[in-house]
Design a protein around this motif. Structure first.
Motif, PDB file in Angstrom:
ATOM      1  N   LEU A  78      39.856  32.898  41.862  1.00 38.34           N
ATOM      2  CA  LEU A  78      39.162  32.551  40.453  1.00 38.34           C
ATOM      3  C   LEU A  78      39.450  30.960  40.330  1.00 38.34           C
ATOM      4  O   LEU A  78      40.652  30.395  40.422  1.00 38.34           O
ATOM      5  CB  LEU A  78      39.999  33.110  39.435  1.00 38.34           C
ATOM      6  N   THR A  79      38.339  30.273  40.176  1.00 41.23           N
ATOM      7  CA  THR A  79      38.263  28.936  39.967  1.00 41.23           C
ATOM      8  C   THR A  79      37.686  28.623  38.469  1.00 41.23           C
ATOM      9  O   THR A  79      36.791  29.263  38.057  1.00 41.23           O
ATOM     10  CB  THR A  79      37.726  28.083  41.001  1.00 41.23           C
ATOM     11  N   ASP A  80      38.071  27.208  38.065  1.00 40.69           N
ATOM     12  CA  ASP A  80      37.649  26.810  36.652  1.00 40.69           C
ATOM     13  C   ASP A  80      36.105  25.926  36.850  1.00 40.69           C
ATOM     14  O   ASP A  80      35.749  25.832  38.038  1.00 40.69           O
ATOM     15  CB  ASP A  80      38.529  26.231  35.631  1.00 40.69           C
ATOM     16  N   ALA A  81      35.705  25.595  35.798  1.00 44.15           N
ATOM     17  CA  ALA A  81      34.599  24.420  35.907  1.00 44.15           C
ATOM     18  C   ALA A  81      34.796  23.392  36.737  1.00 44.15           C
ATOM     19  O   ALA A  81      33.742  22.671  37.339  1.00 44.15           O
ATOM     20  CB  ALA A  81      34.032  24.199  34.584  1.00 44.15           C
ATOM     21  N   ALA A  82      36.212  22.952  36.688  1.00 39.07           N
ATOM     22  CA  ALA A  82      36.419  21.665  37.573  1.00 39.07           C
ATOM     23  C   ALA A  82      36.569  21.999  39.060  1.00 39.07           C
ATOM     24  O   ALA A  82      37.253  21.360  39.915  1.00 39.07           O
ATOM     25  CB  ALA A  82      37.730  20.997  36.925  1.00 39.07           C
ATOM     26  N   LYS A  83      36.436  23.273  39.446  1.00 42.20           N
ATOM     27  CA  LYS A  83      36.515  23.801  40.646  1.00 42.20           C
ATOM     28  C   LYS A  83      37.987  23.731  41.197  1.00 42.20           C
ATOM     29  O   LYS A  83      38.358  23.928  42.562  1.00 42.20           O
ATOM     30  CB  LYS A  83      35.826  22.703  41.628  1.00 42.20           C
ATOM     31  N   ARG A  84      38.716  23.933  40.270  1.00 40.02           N
ATOM     32  CA  ARG A  84      40.352  24.256  40.404  1.00 40.02           C
ATOM     33  C   ARG A  84      40.433  25.596  40.724  1.00 40.02           C
ATOM     34  O   ARG A  84      40.286  26.355  39.741  1.00 40.02           O
ATOM     35  CB  ARG A  84      41.161  23.453  39.578  1.00 40.02           C
ATOM     36  N   GLN A  85      41.440  26.055  41.496  1.00 41.50           N
ATOM     37  CA  GLN A  85      41.655  27.570  41.799  1.00 41.50           C
ATOM     38  C   GLN A  85      42.863  27.896  40.679  1.00 41.50           C
ATOM     39  O   GLN A  85      43.827  27.130  40.759  1.00 41.50           O
ATOM     40  CB  GLN A  85      42.252  27.638  43.019  1.00 41.50           C
ATOM     41  N   LEU A  86      42.718  28.924  40.206  1.00 43.12           N
ATOM     42  CA  LEU A  86      43.751  29.456  39.221  1.00 43.12           C
ATOM     43  C   LEU A  86      44.396  30.323  39.671  1.00 43.12           C
ATOM     44  O   LEU A  86      44.061  31.162  40.508  1.00 43.12           O
ATOM     45  CB  LEU A  86      42.845  29.934  37.849  1.00 43.12           C
ATOM     46  N   PRO A  87      45.787  30.553  39.112  1.00 44.89           N
ATOM     47  CA  PRO A  87      46.759  31.333  39.615  1.00 44.89           C
ATOM     48  C   PRO A  87      46.475  32.847  39.278  1.00 44.89           C
ATOM     49  O   PRO A  87      45.906  33.120  38.157  1.00 44.89           O
ATOM     50  CB  PRO A  87      47.982  30.904  39.196  1.00 44.89           C
ATOM     51  N   THR A  88      46.350  33.657  40.204  1.00 45.43           N
ATOM     52  CA  THR A  88      46.038  35.310  40.064  1.00 45.43           C
ATOM     53  C   THR A  88      47.182  35.997  41.020  1.00 45.43           C
ATOM     54  O   THR A  88      47.842  35.309  41.855  1.00 45.43           O
ATOM     55  CB  THR A  88      44.644  35.619  40.586  1.00 45.43           C
ATOM     56  N   GLY A  89      47.092  37.196  40.553  1.00 49.54           N
ATOM     57  CA  GLY A  89      48.170  38.125  41.503  1.00 49.54           C
ATOM     58  C   GLY A  89      47.608  38.292  42.840  1.00 49.54           C
ATOM     59  O   GLY A  89      46.410  38.062  43.046  1.00 49.54           O
ATOM     60  N   GLU A  90      48.259  39.193  43.698  1.00 53.10           N
ATOM     61  CA  GLU A  90      47.634  39.540  44.841  1.00 53.10           C
ATOM     62  C   GLU A  90      46.523  40.587  44.575  1.00 53.10           C
ATOM     63  O   GLU A  90      46.787  41.504  43.556  1.00 53.10           O
ATOM     64  CB  GLU A  90      48.518  40.066  45.893  1.00 53.10           C
ATOM     65  N   PRO A  91      45.539  40.736  45.339  1.00 52.96           N
ATOM     66  CA  PRO A  91      44.547  41.678  45.295  1.00 52.96           C
ATOM     67  C   PRO A  91      45.083  43.287  45.446  1.00 52.96           C
ATOM     68  O   PRO A  91      45.807  43.356  46.376  1.00 52.96           O
ATOM     69  CB  PRO A  91      43.382  41.563  46.285  1.00 52.96           C
ATOM     70  N   VAL A  92      44.857  44.112  44.439  1.00 57.26           N
ATOM     71  CA  VAL A  92      45.353  45.620  44.546  1.00 57.26           C
ATOM     72  C   VAL A  92      44.184  46.421  45.084  1.00 57.26           C
ATOM     73  O   VAL A  92      42.896  46.088  44.089  1.00 57.26           O
ATOM     74  CB  VAL A  92      46.016  45.874  43.316  1.00 57.26           C
ATOM     75  N   VAL A  93      43.804  47.021  46.173  1.00 58.95           N
ATOM     76  CA  VAL A  93      42.655  47.651  46.653  1.00 58.95           C
ATOM     77  C   VAL A  93      43.206  49.353  46.603  1.00 58.95           C
ATOM     78  O   VAL A  93      44.115  49.729  46.856  1.00 58.95           O
ATOM     79  CB  VAL A  93      42.590  47.344  48.065  1.00 58.95           C
ATOM     80  N   THR A  94      42.175  49.737  45.760  1.00 59.45           N
ATOM     81  CA  THR A  94      42.132  51.403  45.550  1.00 59.45           C
ATOM     82  C   THR A  94      40.673  51.827  46.178  1.00 59.45           C
ATOM     83  O   THR A  94      39.896  51.510  45.257  1.00 59.45           O
ATOM     84  CB  THR A  94      42.327  51.630  43.987  1.00 59.45           C
ATOM     85  N   GLY A  95      40.677  52.191  47.390  1.00 59.71           N
ATOM     86  CA  GLY A  95      39.548  52.635  47.859  1.00 59.71           C
ATOM     87  C   GLY A  95      38.346  51.495  47.814  1.00 59.71           C
ATOM     88  O   GLY A  95      38.427  50.317  48.668  1.00 59.71           O
ATOM     89  N   ALA A  96      37.272  51.551  47.086  1.00 57.54           N
ATOM     90  CA  ALA A  96      36.274  50.576  47.051  1.00 57.54           C
ATOM     91  C   ALA A  96      36.464  49.455  45.888  1.00 57.54           C
ATOM     92  O   ALA A  96      35.576  48.631  45.931  1.00 57.54           O
ATOM     93  CB  ALA A  96      34.889  51.099  46.791  1.00 57.54           C
ATOM     94  N   LYS A  97      37.593  49.881  45.169  1.00 50.17           N
ATOM     95  CA  LYS A  97      37.696  48.728  44.057  1.00 50.17           C
ATOM     96  C   LYS A  97      38.954  47.829  44.294  1.00 50.17           C
ATOM     97  O   LYS A  97      39.813  48.141  44.921  1.00 50.17           O
ATOM     98  CB  LYS A  97      38.141  49.579  43.078  1.00 50.17           C
ATOM     99  N   SER A  98      38.701  46.494  44.013  1.00 50.68           N
ATOM    100  CA  SER A  98      39.924  45.845  44.077  1.00 50.68           C
ATOM    101  C   SER A  98      40.345  45.080  42.849  1.00 50.68           C
ATOM    102  O   SER A  98      39.149  44.352  42.256  1.00 50.68           O
ATOM    103  CB  SER A  98      39.721  44.638  45.387  1.00 50.68           C
TER     104      SER A  98
END
Length: 194
Positions: A78-98
């Motif tokens: 996830l990045t903002d309008a200034a192209k800076r990466q924003l902190p997020t948690g690790e992806p949680v994958v369940t089947g076809a969803k993340s």
């Protein structure tokens, strides 16, 4: 006395027809079973949606794809309008969803979700899309796009690894090799009988 001319069908034709029908049946069965592997994965739905304007900051980003994902090779950035990466948690994958959790509250502004996933067939898929937060109650100033030349974190740079050849390609190669061998055998048999 006139001897009647009797035309007989060479014995190789019924065998060739049966063999050809068997090869065709196997080919159709393999193609029907392998067709999901040939269709590469693609994004089905996203929350927040592509180009959406949401009235409150999301606490998570959820992407649903057409096929199951390999959890070891799923990345969402996830990045903002200034192209800076924003902190997020690790992806949680369940089947076809993340899903990734958004760590900080997002102020009003435009954001980009970039993803790179590998489906169970081994084919990597990547893409990105924007969405906008427009919370009328938010007192935080929107993030401005400070520079059009600021480097954007690409989904490929965020990815952990690429996938190998897809199962569909391997099945198609095996079927093609089988057809070539059967055809060569039939032609050699026909030439030997002449």
């Amino acid at each position: 006395m006139i001897t009647p001319i009797v035309m007989t069908v060479p014995p190789f034709r019924p065998t060739a027809v049966r063999l050809g029908a068997a090869v065709l049946a196997v080919l159709v069965a393999v193609l029907i079973l392998a067709s999901p592997a040939w269709a590469h994965n693609s994004l089905r739905t996203a929350t927040p949606a592509r180009d959406a304007t949401v009235p409150s900051a999301p606490t998570a980003v959820t992407l649903e794809f057409m096929q199951r994902l390999d959890p070891a090779f799923t990345t969402i950035v996830l990045t903002d309008a200034a192209k800076r990466q924003l902190p997020t948690g690790e992806p949680v994958v369940t089947g076809a969803k993340s899903t990734v959790q958004v760590v900080d509250t997002l102020p009003n502004g435009t954001y980009t979700v970039a993803y790179r996933v590998v489906s169970v067939d081994g084919h990597p898929v990547q893409g990105s899309y924007p969405f906008t937060v427009a919370d009328p109650a938010s007192s935080a100033a929107p993030v401005a796009n400070v520079s059009a030349s600021a480097p954007a974190p690409s989904a490929a740079a965020a990815a952990k690894s690429g996938g190998g050849p897809s199962a569909g390609i391997l099945v198609a190669a095996a079927v093609l090799a089988l057809l070539v061998l059967v055809t060569a055998g039939l032609l050699w048999r026909r030439a030997a009988r002449r």
